[in-house]
Design an enzyme around this catalytic site. Sequence first.
Site, mmCIF file in Angstrom:
data_model
loop_
_atom_site.group_PDB
_atom_site.id
_atom_site.type_symbol
_atom_site.label_atom_id
_atom_site.label_comp_id
_atom_site.label_asym_id
_atom_site.label_seq_id
_atom_site.Cartn_x
_atom_site.Cartn_y
_atom_site.Cartn_z
ATOM 1 N N SER A 205 0.833 -1.242 0.019
ATOM 2 C CA SER A 205 0.066 0.007 -0.014
ATOM 3 C C SER A 205 0.818 1.202 -0.018
ATOM 4 C CB SER A 205 -0.972 -0.182 1.222
ATOM 5 O OG SER A 205 -1.847 0.943 1.193
ATOM 6 N N ASP A 423 -8.669 -3.809 -6.593
ATOM 7 C CA ASP A 423 -8.138 -3.172 -5.286
ATOM 8 C C ASP A 423 -9.010 -1.847 -5.228
ATOM 9 O OD1 ASP A 423 -6.446 -1.793 -3.330
ATOM 10 O OD2 ASP A 423 -5.153 -3.233 -3.434
ATOM 11 N N HIS A 452 -6.814 -6.010 -1.117
ATOM 12 C CA HIS A 452 -5.685 -5.311 -0.594
ATOM 13 C C HIS A 452 -4.742 -5.822 0.048
ATOM 14 C CE1 HIS A 452 -3.803 -1.338 -0.567
ATOM 15 N NE2 HIS A 452 -3.899 -1.149 0.669
#
Length: 504
Positions: A205, A423, A452
């Site tokens: 991320s 995502d 994710h």
Amino acid sequence: MKRSFALGLAGAAVLASTAVTGVTAQAAPGLQFGPCPEDVSKHYPQLQCAELQVPLDHRDPGGEQLKLLVSKQPARKPEARRGVLLINPGGPGGPGVGFAGALAPKLPGAVLDSYDLIGFDTRNTAHSTPITCVDAATYWKAPLPDPDSPHAREQNWQRAQQYADGCQQRAGKYLPHLTTPSNARDMDRIREALGEERISYLGYSYGTYLGAVYGQLFPERVDRMLLDSVVNPDTSEIWYRNNLNQDVAAQHRLGMYFDWIARHDQVFHLGTERAQVQAAWDGVQAELRKAPRGQLGPAEFIDTTFNALYGESSWKDIAEGLADFRLRNDDKKLASLVKPKDEVAENGNAIYNAVECVDAPWPTRQREWERDSERLAADYPLAAWYNSWTVAPCRFWHAPAQQPLKITGAGLPPVLLINSEHDVATPYHGALEMRRSLPSSVLVTEKDAGKHGVWALAGNAEADRIGTDYLVNGVLPPEDVTLPGHPDPDPAAAPPASKTLDLP
């Protein structure tokens, strides 16, 4: 990138526990590893911890210092050890030490044999000189104002101003230095203190952007780099438009979630078509707008739904709560899923705003924010306003915004990128942009999936194999690869033996 900073497993850092028992802080080079803080060690006894002093301002290395907490899990086979693997869970604001401890049991054995796993709480996060901007018990008291209501708009702007002012009052000296380049330079201090010429890196991320910035600043210090769930590094997207792009992805993913509920109508009894499930969700939201149920209001219902779209671990719980509410007027299940921010979560929220607000310029005109949210809400209503209010303090921020670093990948060794096709937090076109920005990279796409966090987190055996082969043996696919997605959860199956680890 995420709005909720719960770690997903027990053991998120407790702000009050900032001392490292028996460890003497040292300036780089050199780290003295010993026992971790109690809230870490009780969940992850395999970790060792040390404190590292880094400059508040890297332009003044001899000036005021900050304390970072660094953790280590030594390689299981010293004879097979090839170096250190720094791990970042994203956020910005995710507690990295706790995440590294929680991730370790899920990593392939060959990776555990080959690397010292290094976790770290980024500056001003968790155990690393933590900050908060507001009193969590009052500012985040649920139910919060309805993010979608025009009647609450001025109240939400006032809250954004209050939050920015609180950050300045409580943490003003830190704000100009809470940036991704500062975090990247801190990482290089960690490398130096560990006595390593080069580091390998696993970033999820926001951690993918941090890794790309580190690689841009210190390409000669990178050994292997795996970036999973990839932030769009385009300088025009950081961070305002990246947040807007999430709204579109969230609406698509919400439809996929409703399809899943409909496929399991024998479990949830909310209908066999997406539209029927959507109607049930809309009905709950309408009821909550009329009258919140305790801490469960429209804002909390959106927040719970939005965060569930990052993974699948809470899909069953939310669907059951939705069914209880609509079919039996029983709100207890949904209300139990509301997680008002405590001091730990407020620290994460403070860092999320602080880093994004200073990393890049933000619109300053209220009308521009509202125009963009109104435009998106017409077709992508789930998160258009909710997401905007999350970062609205950036309109009032009390530290100057920088120009984001252009990512070119110059001098980087081969890099592995992984992203699921749907995502929410890091939409897929961002991974394509990072692929273009890093010429030495290869992209692995998990098709027809939206979790994710893929590698070691989603249960995709082929993605896990590719990542492991790269980290351990340095082998990458010769070209970009598209893989079938991992299976969706089965709501009729027995609960898994261990909890799913979701990104913070």
